[in-house]
Design an enzyme around this catalytic site. Structure first.
Site, PDB file in Angstrom:
ATOM      1  CB  CYS A 113      -0.868   0.053   1.253  1.00 52.02           C
ATOM      2  SG  CYS A 113      -2.028  -1.323   1.378  1.00 52.02           S
ATOM      3  N   GLY A 158      -0.506   0.506  -5.012  1.00 51.15           N
ATOM      4  CA  GLY A 158      -1.824  -0.089  -4.805  1.00 51.15           C
ATOM      5  C   GLY A 158      -2.837   0.566  -5.708  1.00 51.15           C
ATOM      6  CG  ASN A 179       3.085   0.037   3.068  1.00 51.69           C
ATOM      7  OD1 ASN A 179       4.170   0.492   2.701  1.00 51.69           O
ATOM      8  ND2 ASN A 179       2.664  -1.130   2.654  1.00 51.69           N
ATOM      9  N   GLY A 180       1.754  -2.355   5.270  1.00 52.56           N
ATOM     10  CA  GLY A 180       2.439  -3.452   5.967  1.00 52.56           C
ATOM     11  C   GLY A 180       1.437  -4.531   6.289  1.00 52.56           C
ATOM     12  CE1 TYR A 220       7.049  -5.421 -10.424  1.00 57.87           C
ATOM     13  CE2 TYR A 220       6.037  -5.397  -8.253  1.00 57.87           C
ATOM     14  CZ  TYR A 220       5.916  -5.354  -9.619  1.00 57.87           C
ATOM     15  OH  TYR A 220       4.683  -5.218 -10.198  1.00 57.87           O
TER      16      TYR A 220
HETATM   17  P1  AMP Z   1       4.315 -14.234 -12.575  1.00 53.44           P
HETATM   18  O1  AMP Z   1       3.618 -14.357 -13.862  1.00 53.44           O
HETATM   19  O2  AMP Z   1       3.426 -14.629 -11.438  1.00 53.44           O
HETATM   20  O3  AMP Z   1       5.612 -14.978 -12.546  1.00 53.44           O
HETATM   21  O4  AMP Z   1       4.605 -12.696 -12.333  1.00 53.44           O
HETATM   22  C1  AMP Z   1       5.868 -12.160 -12.476  1.00 53.44           C
HETATM   23  C2  AMP Z   1       5.787 -10.696 -12.798  1.00 53.44           C
HETATM   24  O5  AMP Z   1       5.053 -10.013 -11.775  1.00 53.44           O
HETATM   25  C3  AMP Z   1       7.183 -10.075 -12.854  1.00 53.44           C
HETATM   26  O6  AMP Z   1       7.288  -9.478 -14.126  1.00 53.44           O
HETATM   27  C4  AMP Z   1       7.223  -9.036 -11.761  1.00 53.44           C
HETATM   28  O7  AMP Z   1       7.627  -7.800 -12.303  1.00 53.44           O
HETATM   29  C5  AMP Z   1       5.806  -8.923 -11.249  1.00 53.44           C
HETATM   30  N1  AMP Z   1       5.729  -9.063  -9.792  1.00 53.44           N
HETATM   31  C6  AMP Z   1       6.504  -9.758  -8.978  1.00 53.44           C
HETATM   32  N2  AMP Z   1       6.083  -9.692  -7.695  1.00 53.44           N
HETATM   33  C7  AMP Z   1       4.996  -8.917  -7.702  1.00 53.44           C
HETATM   34  C8  AMP Z   1       4.088  -8.465  -6.693  1.00 53.44           C
HETATM   35  N3  AMP Z   1       4.211  -8.834  -5.422  1.00 53.44           N
HETATM   36  N4  AMP Z   1       3.085  -7.660  -7.064  1.00 53.44           N
HETATM   37  C9  AMP Z   1       2.930  -7.319  -8.352  1.00 53.44           C
HETATM   38  N5  AMP Z   1       3.740  -7.719  -9.345  1.00 53.44           N
HETATM   39  C10 AMP Z   1       4.761  -8.517  -9.039  1.00 53.44           C
END
Ligand code: AMP
Length: 449
Positions: free
Chosen positions: A2, A28, A102-103, A242
Site C-alpha cells: 500500500c 496499490g 502499509n504493511g 521491484y
Molecule cells: P508471474 O507471472 O506470477 O511470474 O509474475 C511475475 C511478474 O510479476 C514479474 O514481471 C514481476 O515484475 C511482477 N511481480 C513480482 N512480484 C509482484 C508483486 N508482489 N506484485 C505485483 N507484481 C509482481
C-alpha cells in the site's frame, strides 16, 4: 502493499494528498482514500479504483482542512472491498481518528479472534482495524501514548499514519520493512511512503523516518521518539528489486542505481552469448540497462508496454491476470527477428508472465531467448505486505531452475544470487535487509492462522 501520504499545516491539504497518492499509485490500485481535518472535524472520501478517477474536483472540495492523510491499497490482508479501503475512520472515547497503514501484522488473525471474543465489533476484515481496537481500549492519557501502546501489541510490518482533529502521527516498525519518508513544504510537514510523492508536490526530502521511530506533528511542531523495543533491521529488499518507483530515494540509496547494479551483477554472474539485451518493461528496464552495459551488448526495446492496464499481478483474479500479459506487452519485431535475445525481468513469481513473454518473443522471430532475472528465485511467501500468499503458487518453491526454464520454454534461464543481490543493494553482509522471500529466513516469528 500500500502507499500512505500525510500532510500537516497546509491550506490545500486534500489537493496535495491527492497528488501525493497519484505518485504512489504503483503501490496499490484497488482503492484509495483521503481523510482531512479542519481542526475540529474529520471528513473522508474512500472509493474503489484509481486515485485520478476517484478524486474529482467536487470530491476534493468536500474535504476542507489543513491536515490530511491518504492511502492507496491493494489487498494483502482482507478482501478487495470498499469496507477495507483506507484510511479507516472511527469515533471513540478519545475523539475522531483515521488510520492509513502499509504493511501486514503477522499476528492479525489471533489478535482479532481475541478482540472479538472480548466483544469487539469489526467493520472491515483488514488487519489494520486491530490497531484501532487497541487504541480505543487503551487507558493511556494521550493519543500518542495510546498509539504507542497499541503498536507495541502488534507484530509484523507497519509504516502507518494516524490523523486526529489536531495531530498527524507517523510510525515505522522497528525492523523497518516498509519505507516512510519525511518532507517539508514551506511550513507544512509531509509524510509519505516514497520520495516521488514529495517530488511531485515540490516538497523537500528531509530524511527517512527511522525503523522504530514515531513522530508526532501538531501545533508544537514535530517531535520524534523511539518507543518500540529495538530489533535488528530488516528493510524489504524486494522494494529495491521491484516494488518501489525507480526514481525513489529508498533506504538511503537510489532505487534506479541499485536496479542497474543488480543487472550488472547478473551479467557478471550469468553471462550468455547474445546479440541484444531487452527488458520486460517497466520493472525490468534499469536492470536490463545495467546488464547490457556490463556485458557490453547493445540494449534495445524489444517489448512495448501499454500504459492503459495496471500491473498484472495486482489484478486479484487468475482469469484477468492470465489475459493481462498480452494486453500489457507487445513485441517489437524489428528488434527481435533472427536475434539471440537476453530478456531481463526483475522476478518470476508464478511463472505465467515469463512463459507468455518467451512465447511472444519467439513468435516475433527471436532465434534464442535467454531469460535473466535480477533477483534470486522467489521461493517463500511474504508475511510483511507483499502479495505472495501461498508457497504452492510460487513456481520456484517446488521446481528447480532447469524445470522452470523448461516450463517457460526459454533457451536458458538464470537468476541473480542472494549474495549478488544484497551486495548490489548496498550491504554485502545482507544483515540490514529482509530477504525472506528468497531465503525463507523470516525476521519475526510467524503467527499464521
Ligand atoms: P508471474 O507471472 O506470477 O511470474 O509474475 C511475475 C511478474 O510479476 C514479474 O514481471 C514481476 O515484475 C511482477 N511481480 C513480482 N512480484 C509482484 C508483486 N508482489 N506484485 C505485483 N507484481 C509482481
Amino acid at each position: 502493499m500500500c502507499g500512505v501520504f500525510g500532510i500537516y499545516g497546509h491550506e490545500e491539504a486534500a489537493n496535495l494528498t491527492y497528488l501525493g497518492l497519484h505518485a504512489l499509485q504503483h503501490r496499490g490500485q484497488e482503492s484509495g482514500g483521503i481523510v482531512t481535518s479542519d481542526g475540529q472535524r474529520l471528513r473522508s472520501h474512500r472509493s474503489m479504483g484509481l486515485v485520478a478517477d476517484t478524486f474529482t474536483q467536487p470530491v476534493l472540495e468536500q474535504l476542507p482542512g489543513t491536515l490530511a492523510i491518504g492511502h492507496v491499497r491493494y489487498s494483502t490482508a482482507g478482501g478487495s472491498h470498499l469496507k477495507n479501503a483506507q484510511p479507516l475512520q472511527v469515533s471513540f472515547v478519545g475523539g475522531q481518528l483515521a488510520v492509513a497503514h502499509n504493511g501486514n501484522f503477522v499476528d492479525a488473525e489471533a489478535t482479532r479472534r481475541g478482540l472479538e471474543a472480548d466483544g469487539a465489533i469489526f467493520q472491515s476484515d483488514s488487519d489494520t482495524e486491530n490497531i484501532i481496537h487497541h487504541i480505543a481500549r487503551s487507558k493511556a492519557p494521550t493519543l500518542e501514548a495510546k498509539v504507542i501502546e497499541a503498536l507495541r501489541r502488534t507484530s509484523g510490518a507497519f509504516s502507518v499514519l494516524f490523523l486526529s482533529d489536531t495531530q498527524l502521527i507517523g510510525a515505522r516498525d522497528p525492523i523497518g520493512f516498509r519505507p516512510l519518508v519525511l518532507g517539508r513544504l514551506k511550513e507544512a510537514y509531509v509524510l509519505a511512503s516514497e520520495t516521488p510523492a514529495l517530488d511531485l508536490i515540490e516538497a523537500e526530502f528531509i530524511r527517512e523516518i527511522e525503523p522504530g521511530e514515531l513522530v508526532v506533528i501538531d501545533a508544537n511542531g514535530l517531535r520524534s521518539s523511539f518507543p518500540f523495543e529495538k530489533a535488528p533491521p530488516g528493510r524489504c529488499v524486494f522494494e529495491l528489486v521491484y516494488f518501489a518507483r525507480p526514481d525513489s530515494q529508498l533506504f538511503g540509496t537510489s532505487v534506479f542505481q541499485v536496479r542497474k547494479k543488480l543487472g550488472a551483477q547478473l551479467a557478471s554472474e550469468q553471462p550468455v552469448e547474445a546479440d541484444v539485451v531487452i527488458a520486460v518493461p517497466d520493472s525490468g528496464v534499469p536492470a536490463a540497462i545495467g546488464y547490457a552495459e556490463a556485458a557490453k551488448l547493445p540494449y534495445d526495446v524489444g517489448l512495448i508496454r501499454s500504459h492503459y492496464v495496471g500491473r498484472t499481478f495486482i489484478e486479484p483474479q487468475q482469469s484477468i491476470r492470465h489475459f493481462g500479459v498480452k494486453l500489457k506487452l507487445a513485441p517489437v519485431r524489428s528488434t527481435l527477428e533472427g536475434k539471440r535475445v537476453v530478456v531481463v525481468d526483475d522476478s518470476i513469481v508464478r511463472g505465467t508472465t515469463s512463459r507468455k513473454i518467451v512465447k511472444m518473443l519467439k513468435d516475433a522471430g527471436a532465434r534464442e531467448v535467454h531469460l535473466r532475472i535480477s533477483s534470486p528465485p522467489t521461493s517463500w511467501p511474504c508475511y510483511y505486505g507483499i502479495d505472495t500468499p501461498s508457497r504452492k503458487e510460487l513456481i520456484a518453491a517446488s521446481h528447480t531452475v532447469d524445470e522452470i526454464a523448461r516450463y517457460v520454454t526459454a533457451d536458458s534461464l538464470a537468476y541473480l544470487s542472494v549474495q549478488g543481490l544484497v551486495t548490489a543493494a548496498g550491504d554485502a553482509s545482507g544483515r540490514s535487509f529482509c530477504a525472506a522471500c528468497f531465503t525463507g529466513k523470516y525476521p519475526t516469528p510467524l503467527v499464521t492462522a
